[in-house]
Motif scaffolding. Structure first.
Motif, PDB file in Angstrom:
ATOM      1  N   SER A 125      -9.255  -6.088   4.035  1.00 38.01           N
ATOM      2  CA  SER A 125     -10.363  -7.012   3.831  1.00 38.01           C
ATOM      3  C   SER A 125     -10.323  -8.231   4.748  1.00 38.01           C
ATOM      4  N   ASN A 126      -9.142  -8.635   5.207  1.00 36.85           N
ATOM      5  CA  ASN A 126      -9.033  -9.839   6.031  1.00 36.85           C
ATOM      6  C   ASN A 126      -7.992  -9.636   7.130  1.00 36.85           C
ATOM      7  N   ILE A 162      -6.064 -12.361  -6.818  1.00 39.18           N
ATOM      8  CA  ILE A 162      -6.375 -12.219  -5.404  1.00 39.18           C
ATOM      9  C   ILE A 162      -7.024 -13.477  -4.849  1.00 39.18           C
ATOM     10  N   ILE A 180      -5.196 -15.718  -2.006  1.00 37.68           N
ATOM     11  CA  ILE A 180      -5.779 -15.911  -0.681  1.00 37.68           C
ATOM     12  C   ILE A 180      -5.919 -17.394  -0.368  1.00 37.68           C
ATOM     13  N   ALA A 182      -3.951  -3.607   3.264  1.00 39.50           N
ATOM     14  CA  ALA A 182      -5.125  -4.396   2.902  1.00 39.50           C
ATOM     15  C   ALA A 182      -6.032  -4.500   4.129  1.00 39.50           C
ATOM     16  N   ASN A 237      -1.235  -7.314   6.673  1.00 33.10           N
ATOM     17  CA  ASN A 237      -1.916  -6.176   6.051  1.00 33.10           C
ATOM     18  C   ASN A 237      -1.009  -5.236   5.259  1.00 33.10           C
ATOM     19  N   SER A 280     -10.081  -4.788  -4.624  1.00 31.58           N
ATOM     20  CA  SER A 280     -10.462  -6.143  -4.224  1.00 31.58           C
ATOM     21  C   SER A 280     -10.199  -6.434  -2.750  1.00 31.58           C
ATOM     22  N   VAL A 281      -9.258  -5.693  -2.122  1.00 31.99           N
ATOM     23  CA  VAL A 281      -8.954  -5.931  -0.704  1.00 31.99           C
ATOM     24  C   VAL A 281      -9.263  -4.701   0.158  1.00 31.99           C
TER      25      VAL A 281
END
Length: 216
Positions: A114-115, A197, A201, A112, A120, A87-88
């Motif tokens: 993704s963002n 998730i 977030i 992570a 992270n 998912s990330v």
């Protein structure tokens, strides 16, 4: 100079933070460096807090009618963790079992991707107690990993859980019902992690906006 700055940060960590125990429910508790914010997302209970070293996140989900025997925990955990990574767009660093208060759980460390606006480097522990899934996470950044280590350890080591009598967590022989449960459990674990998730977030963004507002 960098050693002096590091010393100041460590001193701040030692003297400025007043950790306190937070009761998560009637059978578990954990310590946060400051009072966490409690919220509800799709029936999941979230506790979130943050400081200069990272983000502290606990999610509790009642599994309801989905009964998972102790022998099924490893496969359920594995499916949940794989879903979290996917998912990330995560990169797994390490993963292993752990035991807290006699309960077997699973933990992993990952990056992570993704963002970029969120920390992270993430440490995640999950376990099932009294038919509740409990996920504890500590998010920080790679560049302050060593400075954040003691906070991460204090957070995870403060978990306290008691198993209620009468709750079935004993070993059962695998029959056709439980064999099919493996498959169903794996699918459900992916669905569970999506909710975790998304909710996490949203909460972290809320904390970030609040922190930026206070700074401004």
């Amino acid at each position: 100079m960098k050693y002096f700055i590091a010393l100041l940060l460590i001193t701040k960590l030692t003297y400025s933070q007043e950790w306190s125990e937070t009761k998560l429910n009637d059978f578990s508790s954990i310590e946060f460096p400051n009072k966490p914010e409690k919220s509800l997302q799709n029936a999941d209970v979230y506790y979130t807090a943050s400081d200069d070293y990272g983000v502290y996140l606990v999610m509790i989900r009642n599994l309801g009618n989905q009964k998972i025997s102790e022998s099924e925990f490893p496969q359920f955990y594995e499916g949940f963790m794989k879903g979290a990574l996917k998912s990330v767009k995560g990169e797994l660093i390490k993963q292993n079992e752990f035991t807290t208060n006699g309960i077997i759980g699973n933990e992993m460390v990952y990056l992570a991707n993704s963002n970029p606006q969120l920390p992270n480097l993430r440490h995640k522990r999950i376990f099932i107690a009294n038919n509740n899934l409990i996920s504890c996470e500590f998010w920080t950044n790679e560049d302050i990993e060593e400075l954040a280590l003691s906070n991460k350890e204090k957070f995870f080591n403060s978990i306290s859980v008691s198993v209620k009598k009468g709750i079935e967590t004993g070993k059962k022989e695998m029959n056709s019902e439980y064999e099919s449960g493996f498959i169903v459990g794996k699918i459900i674990s992916y669905l569970l992690v999506i909710g975790l998730i998304v909710g996490g977030i949203l909460l972290i963004r809320k904390l970030t906006r609040k922190k930026n507002k206070n700074v401004g």
